[in-house]
Scaffold this active site. Structure first.
Site, PDB file in Angstrom:
ATOM      1  N   CYS A 249       5.097   3.862   9.502  1.00  0.00           N
ATOM      2  CA  CYS A 249       5.848   3.153   8.470  1.00  0.00           C
ATOM      3  C   CYS A 249       7.329   3.507   8.339  1.00  0.00           C
ATOM      4  CB  CYS A 249       5.176   3.360   7.115  1.00  0.00           C
ATOM      5  SG  CYS A 249       3.654   2.402   6.984  1.00  0.00           S
TER       6      CYS A 249
ATOM      7  N   GLU B   4       0.846  -1.193   0.000  1.00  0.00           N
ATOM      8  CA  GLU B   4       0.000   0.000   0.000  1.00  0.00           C
ATOM      9  C   GLU B   4       0.884   1.247   0.000  1.00  0.00           C
ATOM     10  OE1 GLU B   4      -3.435   0.112  -0.306  1.00  0.00           O
ATOM     11  OE2 GLU B   4      -2.529   2.027  -0.816  1.00  0.00           O
TER      12      GLU B   4
ATOM     13  N   LYS C 202       8.432  -1.639  -1.699  1.00  0.00           N
ATOM     14  CA  LYS C 202       7.708  -0.909  -0.665  1.00  0.00           C
ATOM     15  C   LYS C 202       8.671  -0.358   0.378  1.00  0.00           C
ATOM     16  CE  LYS C 202       4.760   0.707   2.143  1.00  0.00           C
ATOM     17  NZ  LYS C 202       3.410   0.650   2.556  1.00  0.00           N
TER      18      LYS C 202
END
Ligand code: UDX
Ligand code: UDX
Length: 466
Positions: free
Chosen positions: A278, A163, A222
């Site tokens: 994150c 994501e 990612k």
């Protein structure tokens, strides 16, 4: 591979909730069920008043209102949802380990493994498993191992579909992403699984923005994307200190370099330091993986991004203490903002937590106002550090729901989050209510320093000489 008509998502958090809401909105022909172990969280997603859903994101309530009860469901019946779905997204949290090997760096994959085992136990037919959570490279092979060895003969395809949404802009990021990335096996079954997921996104995303690759490249992309973004923030922040010592102004430097199309203008905003669930976690992960392969230069290189960020948070707190005549003992200091960025109620790794912790060591009294973060969350964040007892945190910190009241009688104000509303306050009124000299430490370079100085404030911004 059968056509996907039912999706299950395990994990109704900041990623799972908004992502599934958008898929449900855009694909009315697919039933999307989001499940979570946390009953309270599911109850909040099902609250009749959509303004009470647990994740605050501009525009999200509207998306949920449109799809919920039609083809979007929130439930605690994890097994039922796994059983009926052809495609299962795993969107559970993967925090940094707080114990054992890799403590403080490696991702804790406990929840991912539990999900895989639960799927293996429950699944009666073939499923496509989609990794949404950010994972260390090669996690998919661990998931596959569990599924194929403890399952009951069902076939599983594992896809990586990281994501890239940013909190605060999740709805627009999901609606019109720069790209969607899907990694899968090169086998015919793997390619068919990739195609099934491409078909879902193709309901609203142009095909040329849907990139497909192998699983490992997808997983590493990612981590790399977040590492590059965080590196930009640490790079600009590393120069703020130099600007403060010289006549250079970091905002001018950012403007000047940002107009170079090779560098680009985004992610050059100097700040008190990056936060969020994150950046730090993913870089620590990258560092851990590199070290585990003996790549120490690579690990050291990326670790520096975190070191610089920690330095920036500490530096901000120390500067406040210095400017407050080297003591904040018993002084009232007001924090405007607690969230890690504007337009979210998420506080994970927020710089505000660490600045508060530092000031509490020095016995400051902190008043906190944030437009979206609830009082309980603020105490939770401070208690979670384990630096002092919950009672000591309660004694040192007050959460106040009115910004003017929070600032009244304060020695200093610190801006920790760039909420737009702070810009429009009646700053004369705030000045009149504060102790003098009234000081502002703008950790986001949000306020108009010259206007504030004209009122009488002493202002310290990030990366400009006082
Ligand atoms: C998560 C991951 O942390 C991150 O690595 C990834 O990039 C995106 O997904 P987020 O959605 O922000 O991020 O996490 P969080 O808001 O904590 O939500 C995770 C949810 O999973 C929680 O509600 C938790 O209760 C739930 N969960 C966790 C389960 O339902 N089952 C489990 O076994 C573990
Ligand atoms: C990030 C990535 O942007 C997203 O693609 C990924 O899916 C998850 O991690 P998020 O953490 O939600 O998203 O927010 P982001 O906008 O990236 O901001 C992260 C932190 O960096 C915030 O604390 C923000 O205030 C800070 N930041 C960002 C700066 O200090 N300066 C900047 O110029 C940009």
């Amino acid at each position: 591979m059968t056509k996907v008509t039912k999706i299950c998502c395990i994990g109704a958090g900041y990623v799972g909730g908004p992502t599934m809401a958008m898929i449900a909105k855009k694909c009315p022909h697919i039933k999307v069920t989001v499940v979570d172990l946390n009953e309270q969280r599911i109850a909040a997603w099902n609250d009749p008043d959509v303004e009470n859903i647990p994740v605050y994101e501009p525009g999200l309530s509207g998306v949920v209102a449109e799809a919920r009860g039609r083809n979007l469901f929130f439930s605690t019946d994890v097994e039922g949802a796994i059983n009926e779905a052809q495609m299962i997204f795993i969107s559970v949290n993967t925090p940094t380990k707080t114990y054992g090997a890799g403590k403080g760096q490696a991702a804790d994959l406990k929840w991912i493994e539990l999900c895989a085992r639960q799927i293996a136990r429950v699944a009666k037919d073939n499923k496509i498993i989609v990794e949404k959570s950010t994972l260390p490279v090669r996690t998919a092979s661990a998931i596959k191992d569990i599924l194929t060895h403890t399952g009951n003969g069902s076939q599983f395809q594992i896809l990586s579909n990281p994501e890239f949404l940013a909190e605060g802009t999740a709805v627009e990021d999901l609606d019109a992403p720069d790209r969607v990335l899907i990694g899968g096996d090169s086998t015919p079954e793997g390619q068919a699984a990739i195609q099934a997921l491409v078909d879902i996104y193709a309901n609203w995303i142009p095909k040329d923005r849907i990139l497909t690759t192998n699983v490992w490249s997808s997983e590493l992309s990612k981590l790399t994307a977040n590492a590059f973004l965080a590196q930009r923030v640490s790079s600009i922040n590393s120069l703020t200190e130099l600007c403060e010592k010289t006549e250079a102004d970091i905002n001018e430097v950012a403007r000047a370099i940002g107009t170079d199309s090779r560098i680009g203008p985004k992610f050059l905003k100097a700040s008190v330091g990056f936060g969020g669930s994150c950046f730090q976690k993913d870089i620590l992960n990258l560092v851990y993986i590199a070290r585990s392969y003996g790549l120490h230069e690579v690990a050291d290189y990326w670790e520096q991004v975190i070191i610089m960020n920690d330095h920036q948070k500490k530096r901000f707190a120390n500067q406040m203490i210095r400017e407050l005549y080297n003591t904040v003992n018993g002084k009232k200091i007001t924090f405007l903002g607690w969230a890690f960025k504007k337009d979210t109620n998420d506080t994970r790794e927020s710089a505000a937590i660490y600045v508060a912790d530092h000031l509490l060591h020095e016995q400051a009294n902190i008043m906190i106002y944030d437009p979206k973060v609830l009082e309980g969350q603020i105490y939770f964040d401070l208690d979670y550090l384990g630096t002092r007892t919950p009672q000591e945190n309660k004694d040192g910190v007050k959460v106040i729901n009115d910004p003017y009241e929070a600032c009244s009688g304060a020695h200093a104000i610190a801006v920790l989050t760039e909420w737009d509303e702070f810009k429009d306050y009646d700053w004369q009124k705030i000045y009149d209510s504060m102790l003098k000299p009234a000081k502002i430490f703008d950790g986001r370079n949000l306020l108009n320093a010259n206007k504030l100085r004209a009122i009488g404030f002493q202002v310290q911004s990030i990366g400009t000489k006082v």
